[in-house]
Design a protein around this motif. Structure first.
Motif, PDB file in Angstrom:
ATOM      1  N   UNK A  32      68.044 -30.221 137.449  1.00 11.20           N
ATOM      2  CA  UNK A  32      67.005 -29.627 137.136  1.00 11.20           C
ATOM      3  C   UNK A  32      65.510 -30.259 138.166  1.00 11.20           C
ATOM      4  N   UNK A  33      64.561 -29.901 138.602  1.00 14.43           N
ATOM      5  CA  UNK A  33      63.924 -30.795 139.155  1.00 14.43           C
ATOM      6  C   UNK A  33      62.725 -31.525 137.836  1.00 14.43           C
ATOM      7  N   UNK A  34      62.107 -32.176 137.750  1.00  8.53           N
ATOM      8  CA  UNK A  34      61.489 -32.821 137.180  1.00  8.53           C
ATOM      9  C   UNK A  34      60.044 -33.177 137.135  1.00  8.53           C
ATOM     10  N   UNK A  35      59.422 -33.096 136.623  1.00 10.04           N
ATOM     11  CA  UNK A  35      58.063 -33.437 136.967  1.00 10.04           C
ATOM     12  C   UNK A  35      57.071 -33.821 136.153  1.00 10.04           C
ATOM     13  N   UNK A  97      58.154 -32.783 132.413  1.00 10.49           N
ATOM     14  CA  UNK A  97      58.347 -31.909 131.949  1.00 10.49           C
ATOM     15  C   UNK A  97      59.998 -30.962 132.569  1.00 10.49           C
ATOM     16  N   UNK A  98      60.146 -30.424 132.834  1.00 10.95           N
ATOM     17  CA  UNK A  98      61.505 -29.865 133.451  1.00 10.95           C
ATOM     18  C   UNK A  98      61.899 -28.760 133.822  1.00 10.95           C
ATOM     19  N   UNK A  99      62.125 -28.752 135.487  1.00 10.39           N
ATOM     20  CA  UNK A  99      62.519 -27.224 135.583  1.00 10.39           C
ATOM     21  C   UNK A  99      62.963 -26.630 135.059  1.00 10.39           C
ATOM     22  N   UNK A 100      63.380 -25.074 135.598  1.00 10.63           N
ATOM     23  CA  UNK A 100      64.792 -25.300 135.578  1.00 10.63           C
ATOM     24  C   UNK A 100      65.018 -24.635 136.256  1.00 10.63           C
ATOM     25  N   UNK A 104      60.929 -27.810 143.571  1.00  5.52           N
ATOM     26  CA  UNK A 104      60.276 -28.296 143.583  1.00  5.52           C
ATOM     27  C   UNK A 104      58.976 -28.286 143.509  1.00  5.52           C
ATOM     28  N   UNK A 105      57.867 -28.195 142.743  1.00  6.14           N
ATOM     29  CA  UNK A 105      56.705 -27.586 142.737  1.00  6.14           C
ATOM     30  C   UNK A 105      56.046 -28.204 141.590  1.00  6.14           C
ATOM     31  N   UNK A 106      54.578 -27.826 142.222  1.00  4.92           N
ATOM     32  CA  UNK A 106      53.133 -28.297 140.838  1.00  4.92           C
ATOM     33  C   UNK A 106      53.140 -27.737 140.272  1.00  4.92           C
ATOM     34  N   UNK A 112      59.916 -25.347 132.152  1.00  3.60           N
ATOM     35  CA  UNK A 112      60.048 -24.490 131.044  1.00  3.60           C
ATOM     36  C   UNK A 112      60.062 -25.341 130.026  1.00  3.60           C
ATOM     37  N   UNK A 113      60.786 -26.328 129.694  1.00  4.24           N
ATOM     38  CA  UNK A 113      60.662 -27.856 128.809  1.00  4.24           C
ATOM     39  C   UNK A 113      59.719 -28.625 128.795  1.00  4.24           C
ATOM     40  N   UNK A 114      59.192 -29.467 128.104  1.00  2.78           N
ATOM     41  CA  UNK A 114      57.684 -30.241 128.371  1.00  2.78           C
ATOM     42  C   UNK A 114      57.726 -30.588 126.772  1.00  2.78           C
TER      43      UNK A 114
END
Length: 124
Positions: A32-35, A97-100, A104-106, A112-114
């Motif tokens: 997962x990418x993370x943000x 936040x965790x991407x599905x 890599x996106x803003x 999906x998850x916060x």
């Protein structure tokens, strides 16, 4: 499910530093990418930084470039945000936040998850 818990927020004077942590548990953290995002009072949530699964690629919003650094330790299922040269306008609740996917996106809608957020307050 992926559970995310942020920590490390607090009150700091302008020019100071803080290091935020985001600990992940539950469903796999891998791949997962993370943000990091933030939301100031009366404003919409905005993107701050993102990091690829490998950690080899990062992406920052212009206002934090050169001051903030995102990193991750996959062995510890943890993502970090090192914030230096803090300004009063950085005051906000910061969310992990965790991407599905590995993307890599803003775009907040693609995560999906916060976490619940951690407050960062920078005094002038």
């Amino acid at each position: 499910q992926v559970q995310l818990v942020e920590s490390g927020g607090g009150l700091v004077q302008a020019g100071g530093s803080l290091r935020l942590s985001c600990a992940a548990s539950g469903r796999t953290f891998s791949g997962r990418a993370m943000g990091w995002f933030r939301q100031a009072p009366g404003k919409e949530r905005e993107f701050v930084a993102a990091i690829s699964w490998s950690g080899g690629n990062t992406y920052y919003t212009d206002s934090v470039k050169g001051r903030f650094t995102i990193s991750r330790d996959n062995a510890k299922n943890t993502v970090y945000l090192q914030m230096n040269s803090l300004k009063p306008e950085d005051t906000a609740i910061y969310y992990c936040a965790a991407h599905s996917t590995v993307a890599l996106t803003p775009r907040a809608g693609e995560y999906d998850y916060w976490g619940q957020g951690t407050q960062v307050t920078v005094s002038s």
